[in-house]
Design a protein around this motif. Structure first.
Motif, short mmCIF file in Angstrom:
data_model
loop_
_atom_site.label_atom_id
_atom_site.label_comp_id
_atom_site.label_asym_id
_atom_site.label_seq_id
_atom_site.Cartn_x
_atom_site.Cartn_y
_atom_site.Cartn_z
N MET A 1 79.63 -27.46 -33.83
CA MET A 1 81.15 -28.11 -33.70
C MET A 1 81.14 -29.64 -34.01
O MET A 1 80.04 -30.35 -33.65
N GLN A 5 86.73 -31.32 -33.93
CA GLN A 5 86.84 -30.10 -33.14
C GLN A 5 86.56 -30.79 -31.61
O GLN A 5 87.37 -30.18 -30.74
N VAL A 6 85.45 -31.40 -31.55
CA VAL A 6 85.10 -32.12 -30.06
C VAL A 6 86.39 -32.68 -29.53
O VAL A 6 87.03 -32.62 -28.40
N ASN A 7 86.90 -33.67 -30.36
CA ASN A 7 88.19 -34.43 -29.82
C ASN A 7 89.24 -33.78 -29.53
O ASN A 7 90.05 -34.26 -28.72
N ALA A 8 89.54 -32.74 -30.58
CA ALA A 8 90.34 -32.01 -30.49
C ALA A 8 90.66 -31.01 -29.09
O ALA A 8 91.60 -31.02 -28.22
N GLN A 9 89.41 -30.65 -28.69
CA GLN A 9 89.14 -29.92 -27.52
C GLN A 9 89.19 -30.86 -26.25
O GLN A 9 89.74 -30.47 -25.11
N LEU A 10 88.71 -32.33 -26.42
CA LEU A 10 89.12 -32.98 -25.27
C LEU A 10 90.29 -33.51 -25.05
O LEU A 10 90.90 -33.57 -23.85
N ASP A 11 91.10 -33.66 -26.13
CA ASP A 11 92.52 -33.69 -26.00
C ASP A 11 93.36 -32.78 -25.51
O ASP A 11 94.13 -33.11 -24.35
N GLN A 12 92.96 -31.58 -25.86
CA GLN A 12 93.55 -30.43 -25.10
C GLN A 12 93.31 -30.47 -23.67
O GLN A 12 94.24 -30.18 -22.85
N MET A 13 92.11 -30.52 -23.08
CA MET A 13 91.87 -30.67 -21.90
C MET A 13 92.56 -31.89 -21.06
O MET A 13 93.14 -31.65 -19.92
N LYS A 14 92.66 -33.11 -21.78
CA LYS A 14 93.18 -34.21 -21.17
C LYS A 14 94.71 -33.91 -21.03
O LYS A 14 95.35 -34.04 -19.91
#
Length: 233
Positions: A1, A5-14
């Motif tokens: 990954m 993708q990691v940043n997108a997942q973090l933004d989604q969690m945030k």
């Protein structure tokens, strides 16, 4: 990954966490608003009830004070009426005293009155030795009246009586416009046993007795029958 993708997942969690926080904040705010509205309504209702009770209490106090004031005014009015009525009664007795003072003008009639008053005193005292005191101006009439009264006493009761008219002590003189001291309209005072027994039979004392006894009758004639009186003699 990769990093994207990691940043997108973090933004989604945030964003999820922020949304959850926002929802929770809105829920707390809504609950707080509801509780505030409910508490405000409760406090308003309690204050409303308190104010109503306080108003009712003050209203009752005002009504009580009105009744007290009305009662006081009625009592004052009654006392004023009673005072005026009492003054009228005193005027009646003053008029009676004026007429009483003229009785001694008719000497023959007055001597008969003196004889009857003395005879009544003899019967009341029921003593064998009696002294009679009268006005200084009546001494001559008293001498004759006592003799006649003693004769009548012996005739009716069969008892002799030793009676004398006091030449040193006298009742006050009759009313006179030029005299401001004590006065007496006439009559006699009889005494026995060296003054230990006394019978006051003056015209003034007889008027007082009549006035005391007839006051209810005089009041009725002047003011009518009392509506509050329950008992009559």
């Amino acid at each position: 990954m990769d990093d994207t993708q990691v940043n997108a997942q973090l933004d989604q969690m945030k964003n999820f966490i922020l949304q959850e926080a926002q929802d929770k904040a809105n829920e707390i705010k809504t609950k707080a608003t509801q509780e505030f509205t409910s508490e405000k309504g409760r406090i308003f209702q309690n204050e409303k009830i308190r104010i109503i009770k306080e108003y009712e209490k003050k209203q009752k106090l005002i009504e009580v004070q009105k009744k007290i004031n009305l009662s006081n005014e009625l009592n004052k009015s009654r006392l004023s009426v009673l005072k005026v009525r009492e003054e009228c009664l005193r005027d009646v007795i003053k008029e009676a005293q004026k007429k009483l003072a003229t009785i001694s003008d008719d000497k023959d009639k007055y001597q008969t009155i003196l004889k009857n008053l003395i005879y009544q005193g003899f019967v009341k005292l029921n003593e064998s030795k009696i002294q009679v005191v009268g006005r200084k101006e009546d001494v001559a009439l008293l001498e004759k009246a006592t003799t006649e009264a003693a004769a009548e006493y012996k005739k009716k009761l069969g008892k002799s009586i030793d009676v004398s008219v006091d030449k040193e002590r006298h009742l006050p003189p009759g009313p006179n416009a030029d005299y401001n001291g004590p006065t007496c309209c006439g009559g006699v005072i009889l005494s026995a046993l060296e003054g230990r027994i006394i019978c006051k039979n003056t015209l003034d004392s007889r008027l007082e007795i009549c006035f005391d006894q007839l006051t209810p009758v005089i009041r009725t004639q002047l003011y009518g029958a009392s509506t509050s009186r329950k008992f009559f003699d």
